[in-house]
Design an enzyme around this catalytic site. Structure first.
Site, PDB file in Angstrom:
ATOM      1  N   ASP A 225      -7.949  -5.371  -0.081  1.00 56.00           N
ATOM      2  CA  ASP A 225      -8.474  -6.036  -1.272  1.00 56.00           C
ATOM      3  C   ASP A 225      -8.182  -7.516  -1.302  1.00 56.00           C
ATOM      4  O   ASP A 225      -8.844  -8.285  -1.988  1.00 56.00           O
ATOM      5  CB  ASP A 225      -7.890  -5.384  -2.532  1.00 56.00           C
ATOM      6  CG  ASP A 225      -8.467  -4.004  -2.721  1.00 56.00           C
ATOM      7  OD1 ASP A 225      -9.634  -3.811  -2.329  1.00 56.00           O
ATOM      8  OD2 ASP A 225      -7.756  -3.138  -3.231  1.00 56.00           O
TER       9      ASP A 225
ATOM     10  N   HIS B  32       0.846  -1.186   0.000  1.00 59.04           N
ATOM     11  CA  HIS B  32       0.000   0.000   0.000  1.00 59.04           C
ATOM     12  C   HIS B  32       0.878   1.231   0.000  1.00 59.04           C
ATOM     13  O   HIS B  32       1.938   1.233   0.619  1.00 59.04           O
ATOM     14  CB  HIS B  32      -0.926   0.020   1.237  1.00 59.04           C
ATOM     15  CG  HIS B  32      -2.080   0.943   1.051  1.00 59.04           C
ATOM     16  ND1 HIS B  32      -2.005   2.276   1.336  1.00 59.04           N
ATOM     17  CD2 HIS B  32      -3.326   0.720   0.567  1.00 59.04           C
ATOM     18  CE1 HIS B  32      -3.155   2.837   1.040  1.00 59.04           C
ATOM     19  NE2 HIS B  32      -3.972   1.924   0.572  1.00 59.04           N
TER      20      HIS B  32
HETATM   21  N1  CMC Z   1       4.309  -7.332  -5.175  1.00 55.58           N
HETATM   22  C1  CMC Z   1       5.647  -7.357  -5.290  1.00 55.58           C
HETATM   23  N2  CMC Z   1       6.447  -6.299  -5.053  1.00 55.58           N
HETATM   24  C2  CMC Z   1       5.871  -5.157  -4.704  1.00 55.58           C
HETATM   25  C3  CMC Z   1       4.472  -5.047  -4.557  1.00 55.58           C
HETATM   26  C4  CMC Z   1       3.692  -6.182  -4.792  1.00 55.58           C
HETATM   27  N3  CMC Z   1       2.375  -6.121  -4.668  1.00 55.58           N
HETATM   28  N4  CMC Z   1       4.162  -3.766  -4.176  1.00 55.58           N
HETATM   29  C5  CMC Z   1       5.314  -3.108  -4.097  1.00 55.58           C
HETATM   30  N5  CMC Z   1       6.372  -3.937  -4.398  1.00 55.58           N
HETATM   31  C6  CMC Z   1       7.787  -3.605  -4.357  1.00 55.58           C
HETATM   32  C7  CMC Z   1       8.215  -2.741  -5.521  1.00 55.58           C
HETATM   33  O1  CMC Z   1       8.660  -3.507  -6.605  1.00 55.58           O
HETATM   34  C8  CMC Z   1       9.308  -1.942  -4.899  1.00 55.58           C
HETATM   35  O2  CMC Z   1      10.458  -2.756  -4.809  1.00 55.58           O
HETATM   36  P1  CMC Z   1      11.946  -2.082  -4.929  1.00 55.58           P
HETATM   37  O3  CMC Z   1      12.051  -1.125  -3.783  1.00 55.58           O
HETATM   38  O4  CMC Z   1      12.878  -3.244  -4.844  1.00 55.58           O
HETATM   39  O5  CMC Z   1      11.968  -1.384  -6.255  1.00 55.58           O
HETATM   40  C9  CMC Z   1       8.832  -1.692  -3.458  1.00 55.58           C
HETATM   41  O6  CMC Z   1       7.972  -2.813  -3.183  1.00 55.58           O
HETATM   42  C10 CMC Z   1       8.064  -0.400  -3.277  1.00 55.58           C
HETATM   43  O7  CMC Z   1       7.027  -0.346  -4.260  1.00 55.58           O
HETATM   44  P2  CMC Z   1       6.372   0.969  -4.822  1.00 55.58           P
HETATM   45  O8  CMC Z   1       5.770   0.666  -6.159  1.00 55.58           O
HETATM   46  O9  CMC Z   1       7.354   2.103  -4.742  1.00 55.58           O
HETATM   47  O10 CMC Z   1       5.246   1.210  -3.745  1.00 55.58           O
HETATM   48  P3  CMC Z   1       4.043   2.174  -3.898  1.00 55.58           P
HETATM   49  O11 CMC Z   1       3.769   2.690  -2.537  1.00 55.58           O
HETATM   50  O12 CMC Z   1       4.233   3.175  -4.969  1.00 55.58           O
HETATM   51  O13 CMC Z   1       2.879   1.186  -4.418  1.00 55.58           O
HETATM   52  C11 CMC Z   1       0.925  -0.101  -4.573  1.00 55.58           C
HETATM   53  C12 CMC Z   1       1.749   0.858  -3.709  1.00 55.58           C
HETATM   54  C13 CMC Z   1      -0.393  -0.401  -3.829  1.00 55.58           C
HETATM   55  C14 CMC Z   1       0.577   0.548  -5.926  1.00 55.58           C
HETATM   56  C15 CMC Z   1       1.745  -1.404  -4.817  1.00 55.58           C
HETATM   57  O14 CMC Z   1       2.104  -1.990  -3.585  1.00 55.58           O
HETATM   58  C16 CMC Z   1       0.992  -2.410  -5.679  1.00 55.58           C
HETATM   59  O15 CMC Z   1       1.054  -2.308  -6.916  1.00 55.58           O
HETATM   60  N6  CMC Z   1       0.289  -3.402  -5.039  1.00 55.58           N
HETATM   61  C17 CMC Z   1      -0.527  -4.351  -5.772  1.00 55.58           C
HETATM   62  C18 CMC Z   1      -1.838  -3.688  -6.151  1.00 55.58           C
HETATM   63  C19 CMC Z   1      -2.775  -3.566  -4.980  1.00 55.58           C
HETATM   64  O16 CMC Z   1      -2.991  -4.513  -4.226  1.00 55.58           O
HETATM   65  N7  CMC Z   1      -3.383  -2.363  -4.857  1.00 55.58           N
HETATM   66  C20 CMC Z   1      -4.433  -2.132  -3.848  1.00 55.58           C
HETATM   67  C21 CMC Z   1      -4.089  -1.060  -2.886  1.00 55.58           C
HETATM   68  S1  CMC Z   1      -5.249  -1.068  -1.532  1.00 55.58           S
HETATM   69  C22 CMC Z   1      -6.714  -0.454  -2.213  1.00 55.58           C
HETATM   70  C23 CMC Z   1      -6.712   1.008  -2.363  1.00 55.58           C
HETATM   71  O17 CMC Z   1      -6.607   1.724  -1.350  1.00 55.58           O
HETATM   72  O18 CMC Z   1      -6.862   1.463  -3.516  1.00 55.58           O
END
Ligand code: CMC
Length: 432
Positions: free
Chosen positions: A367, A309
């Site tokens: 989710d 998240h």
């Molecule tokens: N699976 C594998 N690796 C992940 C995931 C994941 N679901 N989420 C983040 N990472 C890794 C990412 O590759 C990165 O690694 P590194 O530092 O080595 O490059 C690190 O964790 C940080 O990721 P980020 O993309 O900078 O994190 P963010 O805060 O921008 O992304 C997110 C948040 C929710 C978009 C992401 O975690 C994601 O895509 N999750 C899967 C989709 C999901 O379940 N979304 C629902 C969110 S809850 C409902 C809502 O409130 O909308």
């Protein structure tokens, strides 16, 4: 500005020193006010994804990502999920306080009186292809409400804003249920105002005119909790979209349609659908390691859907409540041994003990569990995001109303860090 002001921060940039006002909010980190930065220093800030930028003042929802805390108007989400119900939460989000018995008695029928759709909207539904995604239908129908309810599109009239708000909260279950009915070729079921909000939605989704359908109160309670847990979530992507659309003075139905469109994406509201599809794709517990490896591989775009998240870096408090609800519903329906659920339990266990996920603070989010519950209730995955949209409508509306009433509100207009070509002269086609 409601927040307290402190001594200004000093920004040294080139040979200039610029004072930036600092505010201490009620909760959360201090905020630097950079509104005059461009005028004073001829400089922009760069913050793609707005990870360090407060776009507005808001008194509705607060998240402490490190503590795993979510408050609606100050009340912790777990207390509301346990003791309250969605209509009461709607009142709280819209008006700032929990209702008194008299206020609730006045508010609830005000919502239920608006649950029907204009009869002509039937025709609107039948214009969609039978295999249309319900989110496509809902986005279109919500936008189309502005063509049916002309008496509530003037954003400068507080009474019209109120009527539009109640209409959208009341009609969203009908729109979402009808989008579902349309996709499965069953007749639309009209709202039943003697049922509570969640039961009415379940009835419109699962009843058929040919026979009696009684909503199970445990299922209705789980549905109501899903609505409560998704009702608002600070300035997330869809809420910011609603505010940005609303900042131009667009009508409320158009603004909420914009929010629904944004929510559809798999990184936001679409994640519950994507999470269940992923669990099904994994299929059996023995295939989990392969998917964990893919999630860790930087060259593979695959992510574990339902994990991580942007704000919660400890745990998602909504996920905790949702997990309890999932246990309750699956127990009631007697499907604890369902293979998708077994994959979910094992995936959760592995991810919570794997250093990759621990180091990056990637926990199951709301989710991950909501998809499991909705699947158990009998919804197809295509209805997961519409249900999220239905629940979030009140949050979008509360945020939109707050924005319209804010005297400092301006049209949203971010700047950019330009990386394209410098000025150049047009070349005739034969000279290129
Ligand atoms: N699976 C594998 N690796 C992940 C995931 C994941 N679901 N989420 C983040 N990472 C890794 C990412 O590759 C990165 O690694 P590194 O530092 O080595 O490059 C690190 O964790 C940080 O990721 P980020 O993309 O900078 O994190 P963010 O805060 O921008 O992304 C997110 C948040 C929710 C978009 C992401 O975690 C994601 O895509 N999750 C899967 C989709 C999901 O379940 N979304 C629902 C969110 S809850 C409902 C809502 O409130 O909308």
């Amino acid at each position: 500005m409601v927040a307290d002001s402190k001594n200004p921060a000093k920004l040294t940039f080139g040979d200039q020193e610029i004072d930036l006002p600092v505010y201490s909010p009620v909760l959360g980190p201090d905020v630097l006010d950079i509104r005059k930065l461009y005028a004073q220093g001829d400089v922009f800030t760069f913050d793609p994804g707005f990870t360090s930028t407060a776009s507005c003042e808001s008194a509705i929802t607060f998240i402490d990502g490190d503590k795993g805390e979510l408050l609606y108007r100050g009340y912790p989400i777990d207390q509301l999920a346990e003791n309250s119900h969605f209509i009461e939460v709607c009142y709280l989000l819209l008006y700032g306080e929990l209702p008194t018995p008299a206020q609730l008695d006045e508010f609830e029928p005000r919502v239920t009186r608006h649950t029907m759709l204009h009869e002509q909207m039937h025709n609107f539904f039948s214009g969609f292809r039978r295999d249309a995604h319900p989110m496509a239908i809902i986005t279109g129908v919500m936008g189309a409400l502005s063509s049916f309810y002309h008496d509530s599109t003037d954003v400068n009239d507080p009474w019209q804003r109120e009527v539009a708000s109640i209409r959208m909260i009341a009609k969203m279950p009908t729109i979402a249920a009808w989008a579902y009915k349309y996709s499965i070729g069953q007749p639309f079921v009209y709202p039943r105002n003697e049922l509570d909000y969640a039961s009415n939605f379940l009835h419109m989704c699962f009843a058929v005119p040919a026979e009696e359908y009684n909503v199970d109160p445990i299922v209705a309670r789980a549905m109501d909790r899903i609505f409560t847990l998704h009702a608002d979530h600070e300035q997330n992507a869809s809420t910011s979209t609603v505010r940005l659309a609303g900042s131009s003075g667009a009508n409320p139905f158009a603004c909420i349609a914009a929010g629904i469109a944004c929510l559809w994406g798999p990184a936001h509201g679409g994640a519950n659908e994507a999470a269940l599809n992923m669990l099904r794709e994994i299929g059996t517990v023995d295939r989990i390691p392969e998917f964990i490896e893919r999630a860790k591989d930087k060259n593979d775009p695959f992510r574990l859907m339902g994990f991580g998240h942007r704000v919660y870096k400890n745990f998602d408090p909504r996920a905790k409540v949702m997990k309890e609800s999932a246990d309750e519903v699956l127990g009631l329906l007697g499907i604890e041994n369902n293979p998708t659920l077994q994959v979910a339990i094992e995936l959760e266990r592995i991810a919570l003990t794997d250093p990759y996920f621990i180091d990056r603070k990637l926990y199951p989010n709301v989710d991950f569990y909501s998809g499991i519950i909705l699947d158990a209730i009998g919804f197809p995955t295509s209805m997961f995001t519409p249900i999220f949209a239905l629940a979030r409508t009140v949050g979008w509306i509360a945020q939109w109303k707050e924005m319209i009433a804010d005297p400092t509100q301006k049209i949203g207009r971010p700047r950019q860090l330009y990386t394209g070509a410098k000025h150049r002269d047009y070349l005739d086609i034969e000279n290129r």
